[in-house]
Design a protein around this motif. Structure first.
Motif, PDB file in Angstrom:
ATOM      1  N   ASP A  92       4.682 -19.081  83.680  1.00 46.82           N
ATOM      2  CA  ASP A  92       6.147 -19.050  83.600  1.00 46.82           C
ATOM      3  C   ASP A  92       6.751 -20.439  83.751  1.00 46.82           C
ATOM      4  N   ARG A  93       6.190 -21.250  84.664  1.00 44.88           N
ATOM      5  CA  ARG A  93       6.704 -22.617  84.841  1.00 44.88           C
ATOM      6  C   ARG A  93       6.437 -23.448  83.586  1.00 44.88           C
ATOM      7  N   VAL A  94       5.270 -23.280  82.978  1.00 48.38           N
ATOM      8  CA  VAL A  94       4.955 -24.014  81.744  1.00 48.38           C
ATOM      9  C   VAL A  94       5.949 -23.633  80.653  1.00 48.38           C
ATOM     10  N   ALA A  95       6.243 -22.349  80.531  1.00 45.98           N
ATOM     11  CA  ALA A  95       7.217 -21.898  79.527  1.00 45.98           C
ATOM     12  C   ALA A  95       8.582 -22.543  79.788  1.00 45.98           C
ATOM     13  N   ASP A  96       8.978 -22.608  81.060  1.00 48.31           N
ATOM     14  CA  ASP A  96      10.262 -23.229  81.415  1.00 48.31           C
ATOM     15  C   ASP A  96      10.250 -24.735  81.137  1.00 48.31           C
ATOM     16  N   LEU A  97       9.198 -25.412  81.583  1.00 45.90           N
ATOM     17  CA  LEU A  97       9.136 -26.868  81.451  1.00 45.90           C
ATOM     18  C   LEU A  97       9.067 -27.329  79.998  1.00 45.90           C
ATOM     19  N   THR A  98       8.440 -26.546  79.157  1.00 42.64           N
ATOM     20  CA  THR A  98       8.319 -26.910  77.743  1.00 42.64           C
ATOM     21  C   THR A  98       9.494 -26.394  76.923  1.00 42.64           C
ATOM     22  N   SER A  99      10.391 -25.642  77.582  1.00 40.26           N
ATOM     23  CA  SER A  99      11.524 -24.998  76.887  1.00 40.26           C
ATOM     24  C   SER A  99      11.043 -24.098  75.757  1.00 40.26           C
ATOM     25  N   ARG A 100       9.921 -23.431  76.006  1.00 39.19           N
ATOM     26  CA  ARG A 100       9.345 -22.504  75.028  1.00 39.19           C
ATOM     27  C   ARG A 100       9.090 -21.169  75.731  1.00 39.19           C
ATOM     28  N   PRO A 101      10.125 -20.332  75.870  1.00 37.22           N
ATOM     29  CA  PRO A 101       9.983 -19.072  76.604  1.00 37.22           C
ATOM     30  C   PRO A 101       8.908 -18.145  76.050  1.00 37.22           C
ATOM     31  N   GLU A 102       8.603 -18.266  74.774  1.00 37.25           N
ATOM     32  CA  GLU A 102       7.573 -17.408  74.176  1.00 37.25           C
ATOM     33  C   GLU A 102       6.189 -17.653  74.784  1.00 37.25           C
ATOM     34  N   LEU A 103       5.993 -18.817  75.392  1.00 39.46           N
ATOM     35  CA  LEU A 103       4.704 -19.114  76.015  1.00 39.46           C
ATOM     36  C   LEU A 103       4.407 -18.168  77.177  1.00 39.46           C
ATOM     37  N   ALA A 104       5.445 -17.643  77.817  1.00 41.59           N
ATOM     38  CA  ALA A 104       5.238 -16.716  78.939  1.00 41.59           C
ATOM     39  C   ALA A 104       4.443 -15.500  78.485  1.00 41.59           C
ATOM     40  N   GLU A 105       4.570 -15.124  77.225  1.00 42.78           N
ATOM     41  CA  GLU A 105       3.829 -13.977  76.686  1.00 42.78           C
ATOM     42  C   GLU A 105       2.547 -14.409  75.971  1.00 42.78           C
ATOM     43  N   GLU A 106       2.554 -15.611  75.401  1.00 40.63           N
ATOM     44  CA  GLU A 106       1.433 -16.054  74.571  1.00 40.63           C
ATOM     45  C   GLU A 106       0.257 -16.602  75.372  1.00 40.63           C
ATOM     46  N   LEU A 107       0.539 -17.270  76.481  1.00 39.84           N
ATOM     47  CA  LEU A 107      -0.528 -17.910  77.253  1.00 39.84           C
ATOM     48  C   LEU A 107      -1.244 -16.901  78.140  1.00 39.84           C
ATOM     49  N   ASN A 108      -2.504 -17.182  78.410  1.00 40.97           N
ATOM     50  CA  ASN A 108      -3.235 -16.427  79.432  1.00 40.97           C
ATOM     51  C   ASN A 108      -3.826 -17.444  80.403  1.00 40.97           C
ATOM     52  N   GLY A 109      -4.522 -16.969  81.397  1.00 41.66           N
ATOM     53  CA  GLY A 109      -5.039 -17.844  82.432  1.00 41.66           C
ATOM     54  C   GLY A 109      -5.997 -18.914  81.955  1.00 41.66           C
ATOM     55  N   ASP A 110      -6.627 -18.672  80.801  1.00 39.60           N
ATOM     56  CA  ASP A 110      -7.624 -19.615  80.297  1.00 39.60           C
ATOM     57  C   ASP A 110      -7.131 -20.470  79.136  1.00 39.60           C
ATOM     58  N   SER A 111      -5.865 -20.331  78.774  1.00 39.71           N
ATOM     59  CA  SER A 111      -5.294 -21.148  77.693  1.00 39.71           C
ATOM     60  C   SER A 111      -5.172 -22.594  78.152  1.00 39.71           C
ATOM     61  N   PRO A 112      -5.653 -23.542  77.333  1.00 45.26           N
ATOM     62  CA  PRO A 112      -5.489 -24.952  77.705  1.00 45.26           C
ATOM     63  C   PRO A 112      -4.006 -25.322  77.751  1.00 45.26           C
ATOM     64  N   LEU A 113      -3.547 -25.829  78.883  1.00 49.26           N
ATOM     65  CA  LEU A 113      -2.134 -26.164  79.029  1.00 49.26           C
ATOM     66  C   LEU A 113      -1.738 -27.331  78.135  1.00 49.26           C
ATOM     67  N   GLU A 114      -2.682 -28.208  77.861  1.00 44.87           N
ATOM     68  CA  GLU A 114      -2.413 -29.336  76.972  1.00 44.87           C
ATOM     69  C   GLU A 114      -2.029 -28.835  75.575  1.00 44.87           C
ATOM     70  N   ASP A 115      -2.696 -27.772  75.122  1.00 45.81           N
ATOM     71  CA  ASP A 115      -2.371 -27.188  73.811  1.00 45.81           C
ATOM     72  C   ASP A 115      -0.977 -26.568  73.796  1.00 45.81           C
ATOM     73  N   ALA A 116      -0.459 -26.233  74.961  1.00 46.12           N
ATOM     74  CA  ALA A 116       0.881 -25.644  75.061  1.00 46.12           C
ATOM     75  C   ALA A 116       1.952 -26.726  75.160  1.00 46.12           C
ATOM     76  N   GLY A 117       1.550 -27.985  75.106  1.00 46.83           N
ATOM     77  CA  GLY A 117       2.518 -29.075  75.148  1.00 46.83           C
ATOM     78  C   GLY A 117       2.725 -29.686  76.519  1.00 46.83           C
ATOM     79  N   VAL A 118       1.834 -29.390  77.462  1.00 48.79           N
ATOM     80  CA  VAL A 118       1.967 -29.959  78.804  1.00 48.79           C
ATOM     81  C   VAL A 118       1.322 -31.350  78.795  1.00 48.79           C
ATOM     82  N   ASP A 119       2.190 -32.366  78.836  1.00 49.19           N
ATOM     83  CA  ASP A 119       1.710 -33.744  78.906  1.00 49.19           C
ATOM     84  C   ASP A 119       1.732 -34.199  80.361  1.00 49.19           C
ATOM     85  N   SER A 120       1.432 -35.458  80.605  1.00 49.33           N
ATOM     86  CA  SER A 120       1.328 -35.942  81.983  1.00 49.33           C
ATOM     87  C   SER A 120       2.660 -35.855  82.730  1.00 49.33           C
TER      88      SER A 120
END
Length: 168
Positions: A92-120
């Protein structure tokens, strides 16, 4: 792991290991003692099997009788031990930080966060939110991107830090 999968695994353990005659499908609202004929000795055996099958540790102080009231309460307990609420918090925090709410449904525990747009930069913000939410502190030597590659890895580190903090 979703609730249906956990329930199916629990049913298998209870049927095979505890040798209970169970219906083909057990439901969240099924009461362990009254509906499924589990007794207090079986509960103790079930704790051991839960640790083995779900690869969790059940702290002695968490053996609250309320956990063993229904299949649903037991499933929620297993998911909490596996860090599922923490994983969802991170997602949920990744979805908020990336401004991509759809990630809350698309990501699972093993999804690489870097692929979701999480940079340093986003990762530092995420770590600060985690520290605040779970009252933990990351040491400088822990701030490696590989330690924060997936929500599951983050969850495992949080659970380990909380266990050390509480002496568990």
């Amino acid at each position: 792991m979703d609730k249906e999968q956990t329930i199916a695994q629990l049913r298998q353990v209870m049927s095979e290991q505890l040798e209970l005659a169970l219906p083909d499908v057990i439901k969240e609202e099924d009461r362990l003692y009254e509906d499924l004929n589990v007794d207090s000795i079986m509960v103790l055996q079930l704790v051991v099997y839960i640790e083995e099958v779900f690869n969790v540790t059940v702290p002695e102080e968490d053996l609250d009788p309320a956990v063993f009231q229904t299949v649903g309460s037991l499933v929620d307990f297993i998911h909490a031990l596996k860090g599922e609420p923490i994983i969802q918090f991170v997602i949920d925090r990744v979805a908020d930080l990336t401004s991509r709410p759809e990630l809350a449904e698309e990501l699972n525990g093993d999804s690489p966060l870097e692929d979701a747009g999480v940079d340093s930069v986003l990762l530092v913000n995420l770590m600060m939110q985690i520290e605040q939410q779970y009252e933990i502190f990351y040491e400088d030597d822990e701030l490696l991107q590989e330690n924060f590659a997936t929500a599951r890895l983050i969850s495992q580190r949080i659970l380990a830090k909380r266990a050390v903090k509480t002496g568990g």
